[in-house]
Design an enzyme around this catalytic site. Structure first.
Site, mmCIF file in Angstrom:
data_model
loop_
_atom_site.group_PDB
_atom_site.id
_atom_site.type_symbol
_atom_site.label_atom_id
_atom_site.label_comp_id
_atom_site.label_asym_id
_atom_site.label_seq_id
_atom_site.Cartn_x
_atom_site.Cartn_y
_atom_site.Cartn_z
ATOM 1 N N ASP A 193 -2.279 1.880 -4.678
ATOM 2 C CA ASP A 193 -3.572 2.094 -4.028
ATOM 3 C C ASP A 193 -4.570 1.041 -4.505
ATOM 4 O O ASP A 193 -4.359 0.358 -5.521
ATOM 5 C CB ASP A 193 -4.113 3.489 -4.342
ATOM 6 C CG ASP A 193 -3.271 4.580 -3.696
ATOM 7 O OD1 ASP A 193 -2.733 4.329 -2.600
ATOM 8 O OD2 ASP A 193 -3.143 5.669 -4.289
ATOM 9 N N HIS A 205 0.819 -1.222 0.000
ATOM 10 C CA HIS A 205 0.000 0.000 0.000
ATOM 11 C C HIS A 205 0.852 1.270 0.000
ATOM 12 O O HIS A 205 0.334 2.367 -0.246
ATOM 13 C CB HIS A 205 -0.933 0.004 1.212
ATOM 14 C CG HIS A 205 -2.294 0.527 0.908
ATOM 15 N ND1 HIS A 205 -2.511 1.599 0.056
ATOM 16 C CD2 HIS A 205 -3.527 0.140 1.328
ATOM 17 C CE1 HIS A 205 -3.809 1.842 -0.025
ATOM 18 N NE2 HIS A 205 -4.443 0.968 0.733
#
Length: 440
Positions: free
Chosen positions: A417, A413
């Site tokens: 995204d 992450h």
């Protein structure tokens, strides 16, 4: 001078295969002390954190002075043997010292250990009568009774205060080991014996289950453990999944496999098609073809896909370089060759370095879906389950049985995204359901 230099012994050093490598472990010598070797001939196998490699002779001559044996870890750059060149005299090195013997730890029941500890008894001195020579409570008590010294008049030597305390606490002096002069029992000896009896009165815990074998966490298994622990500890990982209708993909693989069998070419597999499809999707979504280095995200120009391969010692990930520039048949051939070398333990450094994305396919083991852990420092890894017939809604809301597979993407992450991961999977599903798109 130049001729003399050429005839000096040539050292065989522990090579450096990887950038982060600090040492190598010797697996086995392919040539023995005093045997002739030819330049470029494999003379030993070395294991790094990632894979086992063959080390070649740097010169022709006679192998002498072996300094490390199988299982030993040697820092990179350190000599591990020498090669005497033709016409050069040399003495055979002294044999390597053998490893010191490891003393055997006696096995005993928990109660027996407590009694022995309370009386200061070395369990090595007691012959066990339990299963497999295990020392039991009865063995320790019999040993203590036999060690208690007896005075001339047949009494146990003990100070009067210890005798009184023994009567109060219900301790048999025959089971007490004296620590006073001449082995005389003191009050403190009685208190220790009473405490041991109190513990004995507690129910004895059942013996642990027998151990079939002990496997050291070492070599490749240790490297995998350390890399995966670092992955889950350092990278905030998330997963997204998608179900893919695989009828056209299977038909394409079957057609190519039939054609290659007729032409004598490599075996085309579904994994090869998945590798090609991933490369096509990564070209459209370069954010997933990336790594994190310090404070920078590096998006790579080359698409190098690693394919996880199970080996007896664990897992290796040979890398297919420039996948987006290769045809499906060529990918199948390279994949087959590197998987074979991986299982035989003959991978070269270039076979495992430079990966920018990883594919792990457990479909051949009957796994429907699973989540893979990131292969650091890569941004993403794709887990592929088996192709199985499942009910699916078709045109006109008709429920039809179709071959389906679940793809699960794990991403870092910090780099990717959720929306980026979803768009990548959507394109990957599209190209697998309509593989002809890759020809455009």
């Amino acid at each position: 001078m130049e001729e003399a230099w050429e005839r000096m012994p040539v050292p065989v050093i522990m090579p450096k295969f990887e950038m982060a490598q600090e040492s190598g472990k010797i697996l086995r010598w392919l040539k023995q002390e005093g045997e002739p070797v030819a330049k470029g001939e494999p003379i030993l196998e070395v294991e790094t954190d990632k894979v086992a490699m063959e080390v070649e002779a740097p010169a022709s001559g006679t192998l002498v002075g072996i300094r490390a044996g199988p299982g030993e870890v040697v820092p990179i750059g350190q000599p591990i043997a020498y090669i005497l060149q033709p016409g050069e005299a040399g003495e055979a090195p002294s044999p390597m010292p053998s490893a010191p013997a490891v003393p055997q730890v006696p096995r005993a029941t928990p109660v027996a250990e407590r009694i022995a500890r309370a009386h200061g008894v070395d369990l090595h001195a007691i012959a066990g009568t339990g299963p497999g020579g295990r020392v039991t409570k009865a063995d320790v008590e019999a040993y203590l009774a036999g060690r208690a010294p007896v005075e001339a008049e047949g009494k146990i030597p003990a100070v009067p205060a210890a005798r009184r305390l023994a009567r109060e606490l219900g301790v048999d002096l025959h089971t007490v080991r004296g620590t006073g002069p001449g082995g005389r029992i003191q009050s403190e000896d009685v208190r220790r014996a009473a405490e041991a009896l109190r513990r004995v009165a507690e129910p004895e815990a059942p013996a642990p289950p027998a151990i079939r074998r002990r496997v050291p966490l070492a070599g490749m298994r240790r490297a995998i453990a350390e890399r995966m622990l670092r992955s889950v500890r350092e990278a905030p990982q998330f997963t997204v999944s998608v179900d893919v209708e695989m009828s056209r993909a299977l038909a394409l693989v079957e057609d190519l496999a039939t054609w290659m069998e007729r032409e004598g070419g490599p075996r085309v597999t579904l994994t090869a098609l998945l590798v090609k499809a991933c490369a096509w999707a990564l070209r459209r979504h370069p954010a997933l073809n990336a790594t994190l280095e310090g404070e920078e995200i590096l998006e790579w120009e080359a698409v190098n896909i690693g394919v996880a391969v199970a080996v007896p010692e664990g897992l290796v990930v040979p890398v297919i370089h420039d996948v987006d520039r290769r045809g499906l048949v060529e990918i199948a051939q390279v994949l087959e060759e590197k998987a074979k070398r991986a299982r035989e333990g003959h991978l070269r450094p270039e076979d495992v370095l430079g990966g920018t994305f990883t594919l792990s396919n457990l479909g051949m083991y009957g796994v429907d879906r699973f989540t893979a852990i990131l292969n650091p420092p890569q941004a993403a890894i794709l887990a592929v389950g088996r192709v199985a017939k499942r009910p699916a809604v078709g045109e006109g809301d008709r429920v039809e049985v179709r071959p389906m597979a679940t793809l699960t993407l794990t991403a870092d992450h910090r780099i990717v995204d959720g929306a980026q991961a979803a768009r990548f999977l959507d394109d990957l599903r599209m190209v697998l359901e309509r593989p002809g798109i890759m020809l455009g």
